[in-house]
Design an enzyme around this catalytic site. Structure first.
Site, PDB file in Angstrom:
ATOM      1  N   HIS A  22      -2.022  -2.847  -3.382  1.00  0.00           N
ATOM      2  CA  HIS A  22      -0.578  -2.715  -3.165  1.00  0.00           C
ATOM      3  C   HIS A  22      -0.291  -2.061  -1.811  1.00  0.00           C
ATOM      4  CE1 HIS A  22       3.651  -2.000  -4.356  1.00  0.00           C
ATOM      5  NE2 HIS A  22       3.512  -0.886  -3.657  1.00  0.00           N
ATOM      6  N   GLU A  23      -0.952  -0.952  -1.556  1.00  0.00           N
ATOM      7  CA  GLU A  23      -0.716  -0.249  -0.293  1.00  0.00           C
ATOM      8  C   GLU A  23      -1.225  -1.054   0.901  1.00  0.00           C
ATOM      9  OE1 GLU A  23       1.197   2.173  -0.194  1.00  0.00           O
ATOM     10  OE2 GLU A  23       1.267   2.606  -2.338  1.00  0.00           O
ATOM     11  N   HIS A  26       1.515  -3.248   2.248  1.00  0.00           N
ATOM     12  CA  HIS A  26       2.398  -2.571   3.206  1.00  0.00           C
ATOM     13  C   HIS A  26       1.691  -2.399   4.552  1.00  0.00           C
ATOM     14  CE1 HIS A  26       5.261  -1.732   0.069  1.00  0.00           C
ATOM     15  NE2 HIS A  26       4.415  -0.989  -0.616  1.00  0.00           N
TER      16      HIS A  26
END
Length: 267
Positions: A22-23, A26
């Site tokens: 998920h990170e 980003h």
């Protein structure tokens, strides 16, 4: 206690993978748009971190925090989990998040969710690739089916091999009870193989109502159909335990299963 610890570690590892991916979503969009990423952390690190590393000539510090409640990437010019408000009081710099266009900022913000969706599709694809979708083409049931009285009134006969429902091949998907029956009762015409000939059976308009009224079902596998291995997937658990094409499966957990119906009911 040992089992509990193993399960707990498995849970933490699984969540850690989800958080990192998920990170990373980003992170990668930020780097594509030349936005400075100051930190990339698994778990939160208030006061101290369990591990931290900053490569030479890199703007990003990588680390592992001690509070396992998620993770974060600290992006310049953006209020995030770090709650660094002092930076926002400074003049806007070209490498900051707030200096980028709206669509770029949007992609950076949704990058994490986007990568989680991609991961979900990847995992599902690998499951399907590894184990596939189990099904039985009804045309392979050479000895045919046993039909209820309701089905016989509609024109079916014991021993009929179900072939097509409105021209579509009838398939029994493993694990779905009476799946093939659902395909038949929704059809207008069902094609069966009887004594070597294909016969079209027009389905009564009220066939569903008849089945519900009689409560005898539609059809089942004939009791004399054995369970024979047609194919063993390479690298599968079946291959590892020694199953081979042509093997007859005659028992499950010391229970004799001379027919396919017996075998299926024991699974």
């Amino acid at each position: 206690m040992e089992t509990f610890l193993i399960k707990a570690l498995q849970l933490i590892l699984s969540l850690s993978i989800l958080v990192v991916i998920h990170e990373f979503g980003h992170f990668i969009f930020a780097r594509v748009f030349k936005i400075r990423v100051e930190k990339f952390y698994l778990f939160f690190d208030p006061w101290f971190a369990l591990f931290r590393y900053k490569p030479r000539n890199s703007e990003t510090e990588y680390g592992v925090g001690w509070l396992p409640l998620g993770g974060y990437v600290k992006i310049s010019g953006m209020i995030d989990e770090s709650m660094d408000k002092e930076q926002m009081a400074q003049p806007v710099q070209p490498w900051e998040f707030r200096a980028k266009s709206t669509w770029q900022r949007l992609l950076v913000m949704i990058g994490g969710v986007l990568f989680n969706i991609i991961l979900a599709f990847f995992i599902y694809s690998m499951i399907v690739f590894r184990w596939g979708d189990s099904y039985i083409p009804m045309s392979k049931v050479k000895s045919g089916m046993e039909f209820s009285e309701t089905a016989e009134r509609a024109g079916f006969r014991d021993g009929d091999v179900l072939l097509y429902a409105d021209g579509k091949e009838i398939i029994d998907r493993a694990g779905i009870v009476d799946n093939f029956a659902a395909q038949v009762i929704d059809a207008q015409t069902v094609t069966v193989l009887r004594s070597g000939q294909e016969i079209n059976i027009p389905m009564p308009a009220d066939f569903v109502q008849q089945l519900m009224r009689d409560k005898k079902g539609f059809a089942g596998y004939k009791d004399d159909v054995p369970t024979v291995v047609e194919k063993v997937q390479k690298g599968s658990e079946a291959e590892k335990i020694g199953l081979m094409k042509g093997d007859s499966l005659v028992g499950v957990n010391s229970v004799l299963t001379p027919t396919f119906q017996d075998f299926r009911s024991e699974l």
